[in-house]
Motif scaffolding. Sequence first.
Motif, PDB file in Angstrom:
ATOM      1  N   ARG A   6       1.030  -1.314   0.233  1.00  0.00           N
ATOM      2  CA  ARG A   6      -0.227   0.054   0.101  1.00  0.00           C
ATOM      3  C   ARG A   6       1.272   0.948  -0.263  1.00  0.00           C
ATOM      4  N   TYR A   7       2.011   0.902   0.678  1.00  0.00           N
ATOM      5  CA  TYR A   7       2.754   2.676   0.670  1.00  0.00           C
ATOM      6  C   TYR A   7       4.447   2.032   0.394  1.00  0.00           C
ATOM      7  N   PRO A   8       4.377   2.072  -0.879  1.00  0.00           N
ATOM      8  CA  PRO A   8       5.845   1.508  -1.257  1.00  0.00           C
ATOM      9  C   PRO A   8       6.812   2.399  -0.551  1.00  0.00           C
ATOM     10  N   ASP A   9       6.167   3.509  -1.046  1.00  0.00           N
ATOM     11  CA  ASP A   9       7.378   4.577  -0.907  1.00  0.00           C
ATOM     12  C   ASP A   9       7.508   5.590   0.264  1.00  0.00           C
ATOM     13  N   SER A  10       6.812   4.743   1.816  1.00  0.00           N
ATOM     14  CA  SER A  10       6.966   5.829   2.816  1.00  0.00           C
ATOM     15  C   SER A  10       8.503   5.214   3.266  1.00  0.00           C
ATOM     16  N   GLU A  11       8.656   6.333   4.080  1.00  0.00           N
ATOM     17  CA  GLU A  11      10.279   6.481   4.584  1.00  0.00           C
ATOM     18  C   GLU A  11      10.049   5.796   6.170  1.00  0.00           C
ATOM     19  N   LEU A  12       9.124   4.806   5.999  1.00  0.00           N
ATOM     20  CA  LEU A  12       9.174   3.458   7.236  1.00  0.00           C
ATOM     21  C   LEU A  12       9.572   2.252   7.368  1.00  0.00           C
ATOM     22  N   LYS A  13       9.032   1.796   5.297  1.00  0.00           N
ATOM     23  CA  LYS A  13       8.873   0.578   4.090  1.00  0.00           C
ATOM     24  C   LYS A  13       9.717   0.030   4.808  1.00  0.00           C
ATOM     25  N   GLU A  14      11.198   0.379   5.008  1.00  0.00           N
ATOM     26  CA  GLU A  14      12.498  -0.328   5.681  1.00  0.00           C
ATOM     27  C   GLU A  14      12.169  -0.590   6.816  1.00  0.00           C
ATOM     28  N   ASP A  15      11.482  -0.151   7.548  1.00  0.00           N
ATOM     29  CA  ASP A  15      11.676  -0.941   9.331  1.00  0.00           C
ATOM     30  C   ASP A  15      10.649  -1.815   9.260  1.00  0.00           C
ATOM     31  N   VAL A  16       9.442  -1.686   7.994  1.00  0.00           N
ATOM     32  CA  VAL A  16       7.897  -2.336   8.304  1.00  0.00           C
ATOM     33  C   VAL A  16       8.879  -3.787   7.006  1.00  0.00           C
ATOM     34  N   ILE A  17      10.006  -3.918   6.943  1.00  0.00           N
ATOM     35  CA  ILE A  17      10.248  -4.699   6.416  1.00  0.00           C
ATOM     36  C   ILE A  17      10.825  -5.455   7.041  1.00  0.00           C
ATOM     37  N   VAL A  18      12.025  -5.134   7.937  1.00  0.00           N
ATOM     38  CA  VAL A  18      12.440  -6.195   8.572  1.00  0.00           C
ATOM     39  C   VAL A  18      12.189  -6.033   9.982  1.00  0.00           C
ATOM     40  N   TYR A  19      10.385  -5.603  10.630  1.00  0.00           N
ATOM     41  CA  TYR A  19       9.688  -6.059  11.393  1.00  0.00           C
ATOM     42  C   TYR A  19       8.903  -7.439  11.276  1.00  0.00           C
ATOM     43  N   ILE A  20       9.183  -8.314   9.646  1.00  0.00           N
ATOM     44  CA  ILE A  20       7.945  -8.944   9.618  1.00  0.00           C
ATOM     45  C   ILE A  20       9.051 -10.512   9.980  1.00  0.00           C
ATOM     46  N   PRO A  21      10.508 -10.629   9.988  1.00  0.00           N
ATOM     47  CA  PRO A  21      11.062 -11.699  10.376  1.00  0.00           C
ATOM     48  C   PRO A  21      11.677 -11.891  11.883  1.00  0.00           C
ATOM     49  N   TYR A  22      11.352 -10.093  12.463  1.00  0.00           N
ATOM     50  CA  TYR A  22      11.135 -10.297  13.692  1.00  0.00           C
ATOM     51  C   TYR A  22       9.926 -11.408  14.180  1.00  0.00           C
ATOM     52  N   PHE A  23       8.589 -10.507  13.165  1.00  0.00           N
ATOM     53  CA  PHE A  23       7.682 -11.287  13.923  1.00  0.00           C
ATOM     54  C   PHE A  23       7.690 -12.574  13.776  1.00  0.00           C
ATOM     55  N   TYR A  24       8.370 -13.494  13.055  1.00  0.00           N
ATOM     56  CA  TYR A  24       8.104 -14.711  12.443  1.00  0.00           C
ATOM     57  C   TYR A  24       9.583 -15.348  13.908  1.00  0.00           C
ATOM     58  N   ALA A  25      10.470 -14.484  14.018  1.00  0.00           N
ATOM     59  CA  ALA A  25      10.886 -15.333  14.934  1.00  0.00           C
ATOM     60  C   ALA A  25      10.509 -15.474  16.470  1.00  0.00           C
ATOM     61  N   GLU A  26       9.544 -14.541  16.906  1.00  0.00           N
ATOM     62  CA  GLU A  26       9.371 -14.266  18.564  1.00  0.00           C
ATOM     63  C   GLU A  26       8.070 -15.368  18.424  1.00  0.00           C
ATOM     64  N   TRP A  27       7.573 -15.690  17.054  1.00  0.00           N
ATOM     65  CA  TRP A  27       6.373 -16.764  16.541  1.00  0.00           C
ATOM     66  C   TRP A  27       7.411 -18.095  17.101  1.00  0.00           C
ATOM     67  N   GLY A  28       8.370 -18.165  16.962  1.00  0.00           N
ATOM     68  CA  GLY A  28       9.437 -19.354  16.549  1.00  0.00           C
ATOM     69  C   GLY A  28       9.589 -20.138  15.427  1.00  0.00           C
ATOM     70  N   ARG A  29       9.023 -18.832  14.543  1.00  0.00           N
ATOM     71  CA  ARG A  29       9.222 -19.457  13.010  1.00  0.00           C
ATOM     72  C   ARG A  29      11.199 -18.905  12.460  1.00  0.00           C
ATOM     73  N   LYS A  30      12.302 -19.746  13.269  1.00  0.00           N
ATOM     74  CA  LYS A  30      13.400 -19.141  12.843  1.00  0.00           C
ATOM     75  C   LYS A  30      14.219 -19.330  11.865  1.00  0.00           C
ATOM     76  N   GLU A  31      13.771 -20.336  11.140  1.00  0.00           N
ATOM     77  CA  GLU A  31      14.359 -20.234   9.582  1.00  0.00           C
ATOM     78  C   GLU A  31      13.199 -19.502   8.460  1.00  0.00           C
ATOM     79  N   ARG A  32      12.063 -19.142   8.960  1.00  0.00           N
ATOM     80  CA  ARG A  32      11.973 -17.780   7.765  1.00  0.00           C
ATOM     81  C   ARG A  32      12.157 -17.239   8.208  1.00  0.00           C
ATOM     82  N   ALA A  33      12.377 -16.462   9.377  1.00  0.00           N
ATOM     83  CA  ALA A  33      12.991 -15.030  10.338  1.00  0.00           C
ATOM     84  C   ALA A  33      14.072 -14.985   9.267  1.00  0.00           C
ATOM     85  N   LEU A  34      15.365 -16.157   9.724  1.00  0.00           N
ATOM     86  CA  LEU A  34      17.206 -15.887   8.806  1.00  0.00           C
ATOM     87  C   LEU A  34      16.497 -15.756   7.594  1.00  0.00           C
ATOM     88  N   LYS A  35      15.483 -16.097   6.658  1.00  0.00           N
ATOM     89  CA  LYS A  35      15.707 -16.374   5.501  1.00  0.00           C
ATOM     90  C   LYS A  35      14.892 -14.801   5.156  1.00  0.00           C
TER      91      LYS A  35
END
Length: 275
Positions: free
Chosen positions: A215-244
């Motif tokens: 929705r917001y590909p040009d937002s200055e927050l985009k880079e932060d949002v991208i790294v939150y996704i693997p962080y959420f996977y890691a907190e969920w216990g899905r480490k391989e997906r997070a590392l990838k």
Amino acid sequence: MMMTLFCFSGCAKEETPTEISWFDDFEMGQETAERLGQNMVVDFYTDWCKWCKVLDDSVYTDPKIIEMSAEMIFIKIDSEKDTLNTRNYGISGYPTVVLMNPAGEEIDRIYGYLPAPDFINQINLYLGGTETLQDYLRRLEANPNDLEVNYTLAEKYEARSQYEKSASFYSKVLELDPQNEAGKSDKALMNLGFSYYRQKKFQRAIDTNTEFIKRYPDSELKEDVIVYIPYFYAEWGRKERALKLYNQYLRTYPEGENVEWVNNEIKKLTEKEKP
């Protein structure tokens, strides 16, 4: 006894403090606040919190705040030790400074760091009943579609760890301004993802961040949002997906602002895997 108490109170008011006299025990501080009929400034902190140290060094040393401390009770709470009061007051991040009345009831709070002049101004506004949670709820009643009011309420509930309520208000902001014309909706969507994460709704948090990128590909927050996704996977216990996904970020943004943080997160995950 009465003369001693009278003299003590009178002498204390005449003195100009040179530093804040902190209580480090909440119950003792509140007992003193009730006895003196004074409001409380309660600072919830941790030893590892960078901005807590900045607050100590640059705000609590300010002469005007030291002067303020003569009329209020200042209490410091190490949240990793006093987990009961930290939980009771819904502390979700650090530093959090909660302004309370003598009975320990919250007037409102400052979430994060503010420079001394802004800190003083915010405390005085709260004491006057302005910009508090109740003030914004009254504003909402007068105008339910006020975007700024909805956004502020979302932040206030998030700071209180009331994530279902914060998610509701962030969603309202997105409904009112889907094109981000006011510049609030991208942050609202990012914070909505965090509200779901805090509720341990990991898939919903990930889906929300994925929607943000589309929705917001040009937002200055985009880079932060991208790294939150693997962080959420890691907190969920899905480490391989997070590392990838962390490694994918490093390839895509080799000079990115989150590279150091991502490398630290990768190190944590890989160290956990070692026997």
